[in-house]
Design a protein around this motif. Structure first.
Motif, PDB file in Angstrom:
ATOM      1  N   GLN A 288      46.479  -6.388  59.546  1.00  0.00           N
ATOM      2  CA  GLN A 288      46.603  -7.571  58.694  1.00  0.00           C
ATOM      3  C   GLN A 288      45.290  -7.822  57.972  1.00  0.00           C
ATOM      4  OE1 GLN A 288      48.618 -11.253  60.100  1.00  0.00           O
ATOM      5  NE2 GLN A 288      48.795 -10.003  61.941  1.00  0.00           N
ATOM      6  N   GLY A 289      45.376  -8.016  56.690  1.00  0.00           N
ATOM      7  CA  GLY A 289      44.176  -8.326  55.922  1.00  0.00           C
ATOM      8  C   GLY A 289      43.318  -7.106  55.635  1.00  0.00           C
ATOM      9  N   SER A 290      43.737  -5.922  56.092  1.00  0.00           N
ATOM     10  CA  SER A 290      42.925  -4.736  55.795  1.00  0.00           C
ATOM     11  C   SER A 290      43.507  -4.009  54.570  1.00  0.00           C
ATOM     12  CB  SER A 290      42.895  -3.802  56.996  1.00  0.00           C
ATOM     13  OG  SER A 290      44.034  -2.975  56.975  1.00  0.00           O
ATOM     14  N   ASP A 291      42.705  -3.092  53.964  1.00  0.00           N
ATOM     15  CA  ASP A 291      43.167  -2.360  52.784  1.00  0.00           C
ATOM     16  C   ASP A 291      44.238  -1.332  53.144  1.00  0.00           C
ATOM     17  OD1 ASP A 291      41.202  -3.738  51.599  1.00  0.00           O
ATOM     18  OD2 ASP A 291      39.738  -2.070  51.579  1.00  0.00           O
ATOM     19  N   MET A 292      44.333  -1.008  54.436  1.00  0.00           N
ATOM     20  CA  MET A 292      45.289   0.022  54.862  1.00  0.00           C
ATOM     21  C   MET A 292      46.736  -0.412  54.638  1.00  0.00           C
ATOM     22  SD  MET A 292      43.767   1.513  58.379  1.00  0.00           S
ATOM     23  CE  MET A 292      43.286  -0.033  59.084  1.00  0.00           C
ATOM     24  N   ALA A 293      46.994  -1.733  54.675  1.00  0.00           N
ATOM     25  CA  ALA A 293      48.369  -2.206  54.518  1.00  0.00           C
ATOM     26  C   ALA A 293      48.535  -2.859  53.153  1.00  0.00           C
ATOM     27  CB  ALA A 293      48.702  -3.201  55.617  1.00  0.00           C
TER      28      ALA A 293
ATOM     29  N   TRP B  96      53.284  -5.891  52.879  1.00  0.00           N
ATOM     30  CA  TRP B  96      53.456  -5.708  54.325  1.00  0.00           C
ATOM     31  C   TRP B  96      52.891  -6.883  55.133  1.00  0.00           C
ATOM     32  CZ3 TRP B  96      52.321  -0.116  56.404  1.00  0.00           C
ATOM     33  CH2 TRP B  96      53.145   0.798  55.731  1.00  0.00           C
ATOM     34  N   GLN B  97      52.092  -7.709  54.457  1.00  0.00           N
ATOM     35  CA  GLN B  97      51.361  -8.731  55.219  1.00  0.00           C
ATOM     36  C   GLN B  97      52.282  -9.690  55.993  1.00  0.00           C
ATOM     37  OE1 GLN B  97      48.216  -8.517  55.859  1.00  0.00           O
ATOM     38  NE2 GLN B  97      47.933  -6.811  54.458  1.00  0.00           N
ATOM     39  N   ARG B  98      53.353 -10.127  55.329  1.00  0.00           N
ATOM     40  CA  ARG B  98      54.259 -11.071  56.002  1.00  0.00           C
ATOM     41  C   ARG B  98      54.950 -10.437  57.210  1.00  0.00           C
ATOM     42  NH1 ARG B  98      57.344 -15.820  55.273  1.00  0.00           N
ATOM     43  NH2 ARG B  98      59.371 -14.812  55.445  1.00  0.00           N
ATOM     44  N   PRO B  99      55.582  -9.252  57.017  1.00  0.00           N
ATOM     45  CA  PRO B  99      56.192  -8.626  58.202  1.00  0.00           C
ATOM     46  C   PRO B  99      55.179  -8.343  59.315  1.00  0.00           C
ATOM     47  CG  PRO B  99      56.737  -7.389  56.205  1.00  0.00           C
ATOM     48  CD  PRO B  99      55.893  -8.523  55.784  1.00  0.00           C
TER      49      PRO B  99
ATOM     50  N   MET C 193      55.415  -9.613  63.084  1.00  0.00           N
ATOM     51  CA  MET C 193      55.401  -8.681  64.223  1.00  0.00           C
ATOM     52  C   MET C 193      54.329  -9.085  65.222  1.00  0.00           C
ATOM     53  SD  MET C 193      56.168  -4.843  62.966  1.00  0.00           S
ATOM     54  CE  MET C 193      55.572  -4.715  61.349  1.00  0.00           C
ATOM     55  N   GLU C 194      53.169  -9.502  64.702  1.00  0.00           N
ATOM     56  CA  GLU C 194      52.091  -9.887  65.616  1.00  0.00           C
ATOM     57  C   GLU C 194      52.494 -11.135  66.410  1.00  0.00           C
ATOM     58  OE1 GLU C 194      48.418 -11.387  64.170  1.00  0.00           O
ATOM     59  OE2 GLU C 194      47.593 -11.308  66.208  1.00  0.00           O
ATOM     60  N   GLU C 195      53.134 -12.069  65.715  1.00  0.00           N
ATOM     61  CA  GLU C 195      53.593 -13.302  66.377  1.00  0.00           C
ATOM     62  C   GLU C 195      54.534 -12.967  67.542  1.00  0.00           C
ATOM     63  OE1 GLU C 195      56.332 -16.776  64.835  1.00  0.00           O
ATOM     64  OE2 GLU C 195      54.704 -16.372  63.430  1.00  0.00           O
ATOM     65  N   GLN C 196      55.454 -12.022  67.276  1.00  0.00           N
ATOM     66  CA  GLN C 196      56.413 -11.640  68.326  1.00  0.00           C
ATOM     67  C   GLN C 196      55.729 -10.907  69.477  1.00  0.00           C
ATOM     68  OE1 GLN C 196      59.459 -12.804  68.460  1.00  0.00           O
ATOM     69  NE2 GLN C 196      59.099 -13.813  66.514  1.00  0.00           N
ATOM     70  N   ALA C 197      54.716 -10.082  69.119  1.00  0.00           N
ATOM     71  CA  ALA C 197      53.988  -9.368  70.183  1.00  0.00           C
ATOM     72  C   ALA C 197      53.242 -10.361  71.060  1.00  0.00           C
ATOM     73  CB  ALA C 197      53.023  -8.364  69.565  1.00  0.00           C
ATOM     74  N   VAL C 198      52.699 -11.420  70.438  1.00  0.00           N
ATOM     75  CA  VAL C 198      51.982 -12.443  71.211  1.00  0.00           C
ATOM     76  C   VAL C 198      52.971 -13.192  72.105  1.00  0.00           C
ATOM     77  CG1 VAL C 198      50.693 -14.624  71.006  1.00  0.00           C
ATOM     78  CG2 VAL C 198      50.080 -12.677  69.564  1.00  0.00           C
TER      79      VAL C 198
END
Ligand code: ADP
Length: 269
Positions: A61-66, A70-73, A77-82
């Motif tokens: 998230q927030g990196s140039d790689m994505a 893709w930021q919203r999904p 995904m991170e929210e669900q992992a938490v």
């Protein structure tokens, strides 16, 4: 070679007669033990992969790689992992609490400090939307396990935040009398219909599953509170009026509570 578990039921008939029923519950006891071990093992095994997934999702998230799309999904995904990590941690804690009725620790836990800590955590969880007040009478400590007692107090206070509208007032109180010490959490939230109250401490029992999930609940909070209380010889009572609010009270017996008396100068004797 394993220990036999027997359950005795005695019914008296008048002065000289009694009916004694002896049940062999060894198999039932072993099955229950297997269930607990299984849950504990699965939860433990899930922790490492979840930490790795959540870590990479956070980095992406927030990196140039994505790409931006893709930021919203990624955030979801991170929210669900938490969420899953919270669930796994709660399952693990519950499995540990269920293994014995004796608390993990046996030290005096300062009630004042504990209440200030859970109030601070709840204010941060609420994002300043609720007014959280602490009223602690005297200088008391509860003999037991600091982290278990923290889980019990925190679960009640976080529930008060989760099930109350913004700007609702939440009051944390501690007082003691001849029976022991009492911790209460009062909110002006959605309340609970009396028919649900006897089942609240069951694992995954929720009055409104959608609302619980949306607010980050795992459905295990009050089951954890129940087991922490069992291990500290405590009890819980609940008073609630739908649409007006709820009060959850934890009662600790005098044998577990130590209170220091303040003199006229505010010093602790
Ligand atoms: P959860 O993670 O769903 O909050 P808990 O075991 O902590 O699970 O609570 C069980 C259920 O009891 C909740 O889903 C909610 O329906 C109800 N509940 C608990 N605390 C409160 C409260 N302060 N006000 C209203 N309902 C509550």
């Amino acid at each position: 070679n394993e220990a036999l578990r027997l359950q005795l039921e005695v019914t008296r008939y008048g002065q000289d007669e009694a009916l004694v029923i002896v049940r062999d519950i060894t198999r039932l006891h072993n099955l229950e033990q297997m269930r607990r071990d299984f849950v504990a093992n699965v939860s433990h095994e899930l922790r490492t992969p979840l930490t790795v997934i959540a870590g990479y999702l956070e980095t992406l998230q927030g990196s140039d790689m994505a790409p931006p799309a893709w930021q919203r999904p990624l955030a979801q995904m991170e929210e669900q992992a938490v969420r899953m990590t919270t669930l796994v941690n709660d399952l693990l804690l519950l499995a540990r609490l269920e293994t014995s009725e004796r608390s993990g620790g046996d030290i005096p836990v300062d009630v004042n400090e504990l209440m200030e800590r859970v109030a601070r955590e709840a204010r941060s969880f609420s994002g300043g939307r609720h007014q959280i007040e602490v009223q602690c009478e005297g200088h008391s400590s509860i003999r037991g396990d600091a982290s278990e007692l923290h889980s019990a107090f925190a679960n009640l206070v976080l529930n008060a935040v989760k099930y109350s509208p913004a700007d609702g007032e939440i009051r944390l109180r501690w007082w003691q009398d001849s029976r022991g010490g009492h911790f209460s959490v009062e909110d002006q939230g959605i309340g609970i219909d009396p028919i649900h109250i006897p089942r609240l401490t069951e694992r995954f029992y929720r009055v409104d599953p959608g609302r619980s999930r949306d607010s980050g609940g795992t459905g295990l909070g009050l089951a954890i509170v129940k087991h922490v209380l069992l291990r500290h010889s405590g009890e819980m009572s609940v008073k609630s009026i739908p649409a007006q609010g709820s009060t959850f009270i934890l009662h600790f017996p005098a044998s577990k509570v130590d209170t220091k008396i303040e003199n006229n100068y505010g010093e602790v004797a």
